[in-house]
Every structure is written in C-alpha cells, then in structure tokens.
Scaffold this motif. Structure first.
Motif, PDB file in Angstrom:
ATOM      1  N   CYS A  81       2.135   1.018   2.822  1.00  0.00           N
ATOM      2  CA  CYS A  81       1.776  -0.074   1.960  1.00  0.00           C
ATOM      3  C   CYS A  81       1.308  -1.119   2.754  1.00  0.00           C
ATOM      4  CB  CYS A  81       2.916  -0.419   0.898  1.00  0.00           C
ATOM      5  SG  CYS A  81       2.469  -1.565  -0.188  1.00  0.00           S
ATOM      6  N   GLY A  82       2.141  -2.027   3.109  1.00  0.00           N
ATOM      7  CA  GLY A  82       1.784  -3.088   3.988  1.00  0.00           C
ATOM      8  C   GLY A  82       1.346  -4.237   3.035  1.00  0.00           C
ATOM      9  N   CYS A  86      11.089   0.672   0.972  1.00  0.00           N
ATOM     10  CA  CYS A  86       9.879   0.079   1.359  1.00  0.00           C
ATOM     11  C   CYS A  86       8.796   1.552   1.422  1.00  0.00           C
ATOM     12  CB  CYS A  86       9.553  -0.520   3.001  1.00  0.00           C
ATOM     13  SG  CYS A  86       7.911  -1.113   3.169  1.00  0.00           S
ATOM     14  N   ARG A  87       7.679   1.311   0.968  1.00  0.00           N
ATOM     15  CA  ARG A  87       6.712   2.543   0.880  1.00  0.00           C
ATOM     16  C   ARG A  87       5.891   2.666   1.876  1.00  0.00           C
ATOM     17  NH1 ARG A  87       3.936   0.538  -3.215  1.00  0.00           N
ATOM     18  NH2 ARG A  87       5.549   0.881  -4.767  1.00  0.00           N
ATOM     19  N   CYS A  93       3.013  -6.571   1.298  1.00  0.00           N
ATOM     20  CA  CYS A  93       3.592  -7.888   1.439  1.00  0.00           C
ATOM     21  C   CYS A  93       3.213  -8.474   2.946  1.00  0.00           C
ATOM     22  CB  CYS A  93       5.275  -7.950   1.054  1.00  0.00           C
ATOM     23  SG  CYS A  93       6.025  -6.700   2.405  1.00  0.00           S
ATOM     24  N   MET A 100       8.562  -6.335  -7.085  1.00  0.00           N
ATOM     25  CA  MET A 100       7.406  -6.887  -5.929  1.00  0.00           C
ATOM     26  C   MET A 100       6.470  -5.558  -5.811  1.00  0.00           C
ATOM     27  SD  MET A 100       7.438  -8.315  -2.254  1.00  0.00           S
ATOM     28  CE  MET A 100       8.406  -6.941  -1.710  1.00  0.00           C
ATOM     29  N   CYS A 101       7.274  -4.439  -5.496  1.00  0.00           N
ATOM     30  CA  CYS A 101       6.462  -3.273  -4.875  1.00  0.00           C
ATOM     31  C   CYS A 101       5.711  -2.489  -5.972  1.00  0.00           C
ATOM     32  CB  CYS A 101       7.398  -2.456  -4.114  1.00  0.00           C
ATOM     33  SG  CYS A 101       8.436  -3.313  -2.882  1.00  0.00           S
TER      34      CYS A 101
END
Ligand code: SF4
Ligand code: SF4
Length: 83
Positions: free
Chosen positions: A7-8, A3-4, A10, A63-64
């Motif tokens: 980001c947030g 996870c980056r 999602c 997704m990301c």
C-alpha cells in the motif's frame, strides 16, 4: 488491523516535518517518502532515525479503508482539512 502489503499510502500522501539524513527538509505531501522501497516497505522501519510520527500512525479501518485507493482518498481529504 494489519498494514496492507504494497500500500504505502500513508508514506506518500501526508507531509512529514521530521528531518532525516535523506530528508533534510522533511517530506512534502503527495510525495513518496525516500525511505520507501519498490514494494512500498519502509527501509528504516526498525531504525532510530524513523520519524516518531510514522510509529504513531497505526493502521486502522478509518485510514486504510478496504483498499489502497480508499486509503489514498481518505489521506488526501485529511491533508486538505489540515492545511
Ligand atoms: S494506509 Fe494503512 S494499509 Fe496503507 S500503508 Fe498506511 S497503514 Fe498500511
Ligand atoms: S520513514 Fe518509513 S514509515 Fe515513515 S513515511 Fe518514510 S517510508 Fe513511511
């Protein structure tokens, strides 16, 4: 993929039907989750109250994408397709 940080995406774009103490009606789409802190980290990440859908959503390139804007664009498209 990891996870980056910061980001947030999602935790903002998708809706969540699961109710929590602070989200008695779930979370509408396109709205930052109330459990996000100002650095886009989940404040209930390790709590039992964290919706299971959040745990099932794993980071992926699809997704990301390459950056936050790509993640937001993808999630908006997915939200439109699943309305
Ligand atoms: S979209 Fe991907 S990088 Fe962004 S917060 Fe979600 S899992 Fe992390
Ligand atoms: S509960 Fe945590 S992981 Fe789930 S949408 Fe809210 S901030 Fe994100």
């Amino acid at each position: 993929m990891e996870c980056r940080i910061g980001c947030g995406a999602c935790c903002i774009i998708p809706s969540i039907s699961t109710k929590t103490k602070l989200l008695p009606n779930g979370k509408p789409s396109h709205t930052p989750c109330i459990h996000l802190d100002d650095k886009m980290r989940c404040l209930i990440f390790d709590h039992a109250e964290r919706p299971s859908v959040c745990g099932s959503l794993k980071p992926s390139f699809e997704m990301c994408g390459n950056n936050r804007d790509e993640a937001i664009s993808y999630l908006i498209m997915l939200d439109e397709l699943t309305k």
